[in-house]
Design an enzyme around this catalytic site. Sequence first.
Site, short mmCIF file in Angstrom:
data_model
loop_
_atom_site.label_atom_id
_atom_site.label_comp_id
_atom_site.label_asym_id
_atom_site.label_seq_id
_atom_site.Cartn_x
_atom_site.Cartn_y
_atom_site.Cartn_z
N GLY A 1 -6.06 7.43 -3.54
CA GLY A 1 -4.84 7.93 -4.18
C GLY A 1 -4.46 9.35 -3.79
O GLY A 1 -4.08 10.14 -4.65
N SER B 1 -1.87 8.72 -14.22
CA SER B 1 -2.60 9.50 -13.21
C SER B 1 -3.56 8.54 -12.49
O SER B 1 -3.92 7.49 -13.02
CB SER B 1 -3.41 10.62 -13.87
OG SER B 1 -4.54 10.06 -14.52
N PHE B 2 -3.98 8.90 -11.28
CA PHE B 2 -4.86 8.03 -10.50
C PHE B 2 -6.15 7.74 -11.29
O PHE B 2 -6.57 6.58 -11.40
CB PHE B 2 -5.19 8.67 -9.15
CG PHE B 2 -6.09 7.83 -8.31
CD1 PHE B 2 -5.61 6.70 -7.65
CD2 PHE B 2 -7.44 8.13 -8.19
CE1 PHE B 2 -6.45 5.89 -6.90
CE2 PHE B 2 -8.29 7.33 -7.44
CZ PHE B 2 -7.78 6.21 -6.79
N HIS C 1 7.15 -7.71 -1.93
CA HIS C 1 6.94 -7.06 -0.63
C HIS C 1 7.84 -7.71 0.43
O HIS C 1 7.69 -7.44 1.62
CB HIS C 1 5.48 -7.20 -0.18
CG HIS C 1 4.51 -6.44 -1.04
ND1 HIS C 1 4.69 -5.12 -1.39
CD2 HIS C 1 3.32 -6.80 -1.60
CE1 HIS C 1 3.67 -4.72 -2.14
NE2 HIS C 1 2.84 -5.72 -2.29
N LYS D 1 0.81 -1.23 0.00
CA LYS D 1 0.00 0.00 0.00
C LYS D 1 0.84 1.28 0.00
O LYS D 1 0.39 2.33 0.47
CB LYS D 1 -1.01 0.05 1.16
CG LYS D 1 -1.82 -1.20 1.38
CD LYS D 1 -2.27 -1.86 0.13
CE LYS D 1 -3.40 -1.13 -0.57
NZ LYS D 1 -3.68 -1.79 -1.88
N THR E 1 1.84 -0.32 -7.17
CA THR E 1 1.17 -0.46 -8.46
C THR E 1 1.46 0.75 -9.34
O THR E 1 1.71 0.63 -10.54
CB THR E 1 -0.36 -0.60 -8.24
OG1 THR E 1 -0.57 -1.57 -7.22
CG2 THR E 1 -1.08 -1.01 -9.50
N TRP E 2 1.44 1.89 -8.73
CA TRP E 2 1.72 3.14 -9.44
C TRP E 2 3.16 3.14 -9.98
O TRP E 2 3.39 3.36 -11.18
CB TRP E 2 1.50 4.30 -8.46
CG TRP E 2 1.50 5.66 -9.05
CD1 TRP E 2 1.47 5.97 -10.37
CD2 TRP E 2 1.55 6.90 -8.33
NE1 TRP E 2 1.47 7.34 -10.53
CE2 TRP E 2 1.53 7.91 -9.29
CE3 TRP E 2 1.61 7.22 -6.97
CZ2 TRP E 2 1.57 9.26 -8.93
CZ3 TRP E 2 1.64 8.55 -6.61
CH2 TRP E 2 1.62 9.56 -7.57
N ARG F 1 -8.33 3.10 -4.47
CA ARG F 1 -9.28 3.62 -3.48
C ARG F 1 -9.40 5.14 -3.58
O ARG F 1 -10.38 5.68 -4.07
CB ARG F 1 -8.85 3.16 -2.09
CG ARG F 1 -9.88 3.33 -0.99
CD ARG F 1 -9.30 2.91 0.34
NE ARG F 1 -8.15 3.73 0.71
CZ ARG F 1 -8.21 4.86 1.42
NH1 ARG F 1 -9.37 5.29 1.88
NH2 ARG F 1 -7.12 5.55 1.69
N SER G 1 -4.55 3.03 4.27
CA SER G 1 -4.73 2.24 3.05
C SER G 1 -4.66 0.75 3.38
O SER G 1 -5.45 -0.05 2.86
CB SER G 1 -3.64 2.63 2.04
OG SER G 1 -3.83 1.97 0.83
P1 A3P Z 1 -5.16 4.42 -1.19
O1 A3P Z 1 -5.72 3.19 -0.55
O2 A3P Z 1 -4.72 5.43 -0.15
O3 A3P Z 1 -6.04 5.03 -2.20
P2 A3P Z 1 0.02 -0.49 -3.57
O4 A3P Z 1 0.02 -0.46 -5.04
O5 A3P Z 1 1.39 -0.49 -2.96
O6 A3P Z 1 -0.84 -1.59 -3.04
O7 A3P Z 1 -0.60 0.90 -3.07
C1 A3P Z 1 -1.96 1.17 -3.25
C2 A3P Z 1 -2.21 2.61 -2.95
O8 A3P Z 1 -1.69 3.43 -4.01
C3 A3P Z 1 -3.71 2.92 -2.86
O9 A3P Z 1 -3.81 4.01 -1.94
C4 A3P Z 1 -3.98 3.32 -4.30
O10 A3P Z 1 -5.17 4.05 -4.47
C5 A3P Z 1 -2.74 4.17 -4.58
N1 A3P Z 1 -2.50 4.38 -6.01
C6 A3P Z 1 -2.52 3.47 -7.00
N2 A3P Z 1 -2.29 4.04 -8.20
C7 A3P Z 1 -2.13 5.37 -7.96
C8 A3P Z 1 -1.87 6.50 -8.80
N3 A3P Z 1 -1.77 6.39 -10.12
N4 A3P Z 1 -1.77 7.72 -8.21
C9 A3P Z 1 -1.90 7.86 -6.87
N5 A3P Z 1 -2.14 6.82 -6.02
C10 A3P Z 1 -2.25 5.59 -6.57
#
Ligand code: A3P
Length: 300
Positions: free
Chosen positions: A265, A236-237, A113, A42, A46-47, A263, A143
Amino acid sequence: IPHSNEFADYVWPGMIVNPEKIISLNEIEFGPDDVVIASYPKSGTTWASEVLSAIAHEGNIDALKSIRMDERVPWIELDDKAWWIKFFYVWKNKMFSTGVDVRPAKKRICFTHLPLELLPTSILEGKCKLLYVARNPKDQAVSYFHFHRMARFLGLQTHTTWDEFFPLFCSGYLYCGSWFEHVLSYWKFTQNNPMAKFICYEDMKRDLMGEMESLEQFVGVPLSIEQRINVVKHCSFDSMKDNKMTNRNGVMLFNEKICKFMRKGIVGDWKNYFTVTQSEAFDELYKKKMEGSGLQFEFE
Ligand code: A3P
């Protein structure tokens, strides 16, 4: 915690990560064309994966749109022998793969992880590049709270409250262990290490163009400014949330009635969850654990 097993002093979601798989990763020879993304869950994995994958594909957005992210950026410790994972992949391929032929990527990207000490030897020896992604622990905790309720493999009940999750997070008795230990061990590892880099979610939020430029240098694949602008838009989110190759919608492992993988972002959502008492208690813990590390996070 239900569904979990213990190994190397950590609790693992037994349904998808098992010790044999982790040990077997040592047989993989990571090399100069590999980039491994590591993170505490979290934190923006993924980003960062989509950004690095875009760089590896030299800004070719069509390639990104035609191959699912979990194929382009696999999770190395996932127990791919589990029958239902195979079922899931076959089903997903039928759903999503477009079959478009794309140029192979310049670099192989994958993510993990795993805590630092459990990384495959060739990564620890610096045979490949390692990118660590971190996020301020208050937003990460919020998150992770939502994730624990929606990820079926983590086994926490969907009705678990934030007040119940908060002490669990502070104690570190959960999947991936203590946030502090995870982040600080990688922080030390990445310092003065040309094969490793440490980036923060908040920096990506503030200046993704700038972060991309330094990531391109790190992996040795430069993009033009125009390509970079396109990648920033693609990553972008909102764009990733609507993109079925990246949003992880429809994954059986997640209960989307509880919440979506993509969720919110944002930076600063912790303020909607932490009480003043929790925030002060966490600040004290943070100060004690981070003292002398030289690592600082932005919380808003
Ligand atoms: P939130 O739950 O706060 O929205 P991971 O990929 O490590 O599991 O992290 C997931 C978190 O990164 C989530 O946070 C998700 O919404 C956020 N996220 C994923 N893609 C994003 C993006 N393009 N820009 C900003 N936040 C992003």
